[in-house]
Design a protein around this motif. Sequence first.
Motif, mmCIF file in Angstrom:
data_model
loop_
_atom_site.group_PDB
_atom_site.id
_atom_site.type_symbol
_atom_site.label_atom_id
_atom_site.label_comp_id
_atom_site.label_asym_id
_atom_site.label_seq_id
_atom_site.Cartn_x
_atom_site.Cartn_y
_atom_site.Cartn_z
ATOM 1 N N GLY A 212 -4.565 -2.049 -19.531
ATOM 2 C CA GLY A 212 -3.255 -1.780 -20.091
ATOM 3 C C GLY A 212 -2.481 -0.681 -19.405
ATOM 4 O O GLY A 212 -1.621 -0.044 -20.023
ATOM 5 N N LEU A 213 -2.760 -0.443 -18.118
ATOM 6 C CA LEU A 213 -2.085 0.629 -17.389
ATOM 7 C C LEU A 213 -1.132 0.057 -16.347
ATOM 8 O O LEU A 213 -1.401 -0.984 -15.746
ATOM 9 C CB LEU A 213 -3.119 1.523 -16.682
ATOM 10 N N THR A 214 -0.028 0.739 -16.171
ATOM 11 C CA THR A 214 0.936 0.378 -15.131
ATOM 12 C C THR A 214 0.900 1.454 -14.054
ATOM 13 O O THR A 214 1.178 2.623 -14.343
ATOM 14 C CB THR A 214 2.360 0.272 -15.700
ATOM 15 N N PRO A 215 0.550 1.091 -12.808
ATOM 16 C CA PRO A 215 0.389 2.136 -11.783
ATOM 17 C C PRO A 215 1.719 2.708 -11.321
ATOM 18 O O PRO A 215 2.658 1.978 -11.018
ATOM 19 C CB PRO A 215 -0.309 1.395 -10.645
ATOM 20 N N ALA A 216 1.790 4.035 -11.289
ATOM 21 C CA ALA A 216 2.896 4.727 -10.634
ATOM 22 C C ALA A 216 2.400 5.084 -9.239
ATOM 23 O O ALA A 216 1.421 5.825 -9.090
ATOM 24 C CB ALA A 216 3.279 5.981 -11.408
ATOM 25 N N THR A 217 3.021 4.549 -8.210
ATOM 26 C CA THR A 217 2.521 4.701 -6.844
ATOM 27 C C THR A 217 3.001 6.008 -6.235
ATOM 28 O O THR A 217 4.207 6.209 -6.045
ATOM 29 C CB THR A 217 2.978 3.514 -5.974
ATOM 30 N N ALA A 218 2.056 6.882 -5.911
ATOM 31 C CA ALA A 218 2.402 8.140 -5.234
ATOM 32 C C ALA A 218 2.482 7.931 -3.732
ATOM 33 O O ALA A 218 3.320 8.531 -3.053
ATOM 34 C CB ALA A 218 1.362 9.207 -5.557
ATOM 35 N N ALA A 219 1.600 7.080 -3.205
ATOM 36 C CA ALA A 219 1.579 6.814 -1.759
ATOM 37 C C ALA A 219 0.703 5.598 -1.508
ATOM 38 O O ALA A 219 -0.112 5.220 -2.351
ATOM 39 C CB ALA A 219 1.029 8.023 -1.000
ATOM 40 N N ARG A 220 0.900 4.985 -0.341
ATOM 41 C CA ARG A 220 0.029 3.896 0.110
ATOM 42 C C ARG A 220 -0.606 4.309 1.434
ATOM 43 O O ARG A 220 0.067 4.860 2.298
ATOM 44 C CB ARG A 220 0.811 2.592 0.292
ATOM 45 N N VAL A 221 -1.901 4.022 1.576
ATOM 46 C CA VAL A 221 -2.623 4.388 2.784
ATOM 47 C C VAL A 221 -3.414 3.178 3.268
ATOM 48 O O VAL A 221 -3.545 2.175 2.556
ATOM 49 C CB VAL A 221 -3.570 5.584 2.544
ATOM 50 N N SER A 222 -3.962 3.290 4.472
ATOM 51 C CA SER A 222 -4.693 2.178 5.068
ATOM 52 C C SER A 222 -6.194 2.391 5.112
ATOM 53 O O SER A 222 -6.942 1.452 5.388
ATOM 54 C CB SER A 222 -4.185 1.923 6.504
ATOM 55 N N GLN A 223 -6.671 3.609 4.838
ATOM 56 C CA GLN A 223 -8.090 3.913 4.943
ATOM 57 C C GLN A 223 -8.593 4.581 3.672
ATOM 58 O O GLN A 223 -7.876 5.378 3.055
ATOM 59 C CB GLN A 223 -8.359 4.830 6.144
ATOM 60 N N THR A 224 -9.847 4.280 3.310
ATOM 61 C CA THR A 224 -10.415 4.880 2.100
ATOM 62 C C THR A 224 -10.558 6.393 2.235
ATOM 63 O O THR A 224 -10.320 7.124 1.275
ATOM 64 C CB THR A 224 -11.794 4.256 1.805
#
Length: 299
Positions: A212-224
């Motif tokens: 039941g959570l809606t993600p607020a995106t702080a950033a997107r990255v390509s590596q763990t």
Amino acid sequence: MSLRQFEYALAVAAEGSVTAAAEVLHVAQPSVSQQIRGLERELGVELFARTPTGLVPTAVGRAFLREAEAAVSAARRARATARAGAEELVGELVVAVQMGFGTRQLPVALDALRRRYPRLEVTVFEEPSSAELDRLCRRGVLDLTLMAACEQSPADAHHLGDEEFAVVLGAGHRQLDAERVELRELEGEPWVRFDRDSALDGVLLNVLRENGLTPATAARVSQTATAVRWAAHGLGVTLVPASAVPDGHEHLVRPVFPVVSQPVIAVLRRGAGPAETALLELLRQQNWSSGSASVSSVS
């Protein structure tokens, strides 16, 4: 067309210039230029766009290079099979790993494989997209693929174990006092996410929606590793396979409730040789335990 031309084209694509490719291939620069021009004339297409910063594959070139890579890999496997002795393996083994999975187990298995067969050359690359891994598996480009099970998983895949996911928190986060973080307690938190077409971002989205959570995106990255470091600096929280957490960040990692995990499988190419079989057995010997008695899979 020849395999040498294919190898030259792949080197130019990887290095971005004829000069750099010639150095890697240990041949004269004019030889590489001549082979690329001859290949383009024979095909009747332009494989590379000449830009101020170097050579960049065209759309047609990218399609050609995928097939060239498959042909070169097949030739290398054929040479390795022909040259393999009773006590020794030589040649190249191409391994693809779905990003974030087997981070702890694969290096141990590869180290044991190299000690057993010191003349075996192993090439490993990470791929974020499970769809792309599935495509490469079906085309026979890869000798062994390590990935999370999905709806398209081959019937002959080998189940190795499960990767449990954990949340990474910033220093001083209120949930660090908890031994296990309830996902619903992260309502309103910003998230460090992954590329939109990556399997890891798909896992994160499924988990948040199920809770039941809606993600607020702080950033997107390509590596763990990048996601973990950015979360540690307080940019947002993130969810990664527990084994993918870099050393030095363990104190900021907490398991989650409900438990999140994915089955990890190994897929061998058809007609797999002794090198692939040996690596599979070494992977089976690794500890894939999630450390939880009640693990629920996310697909």
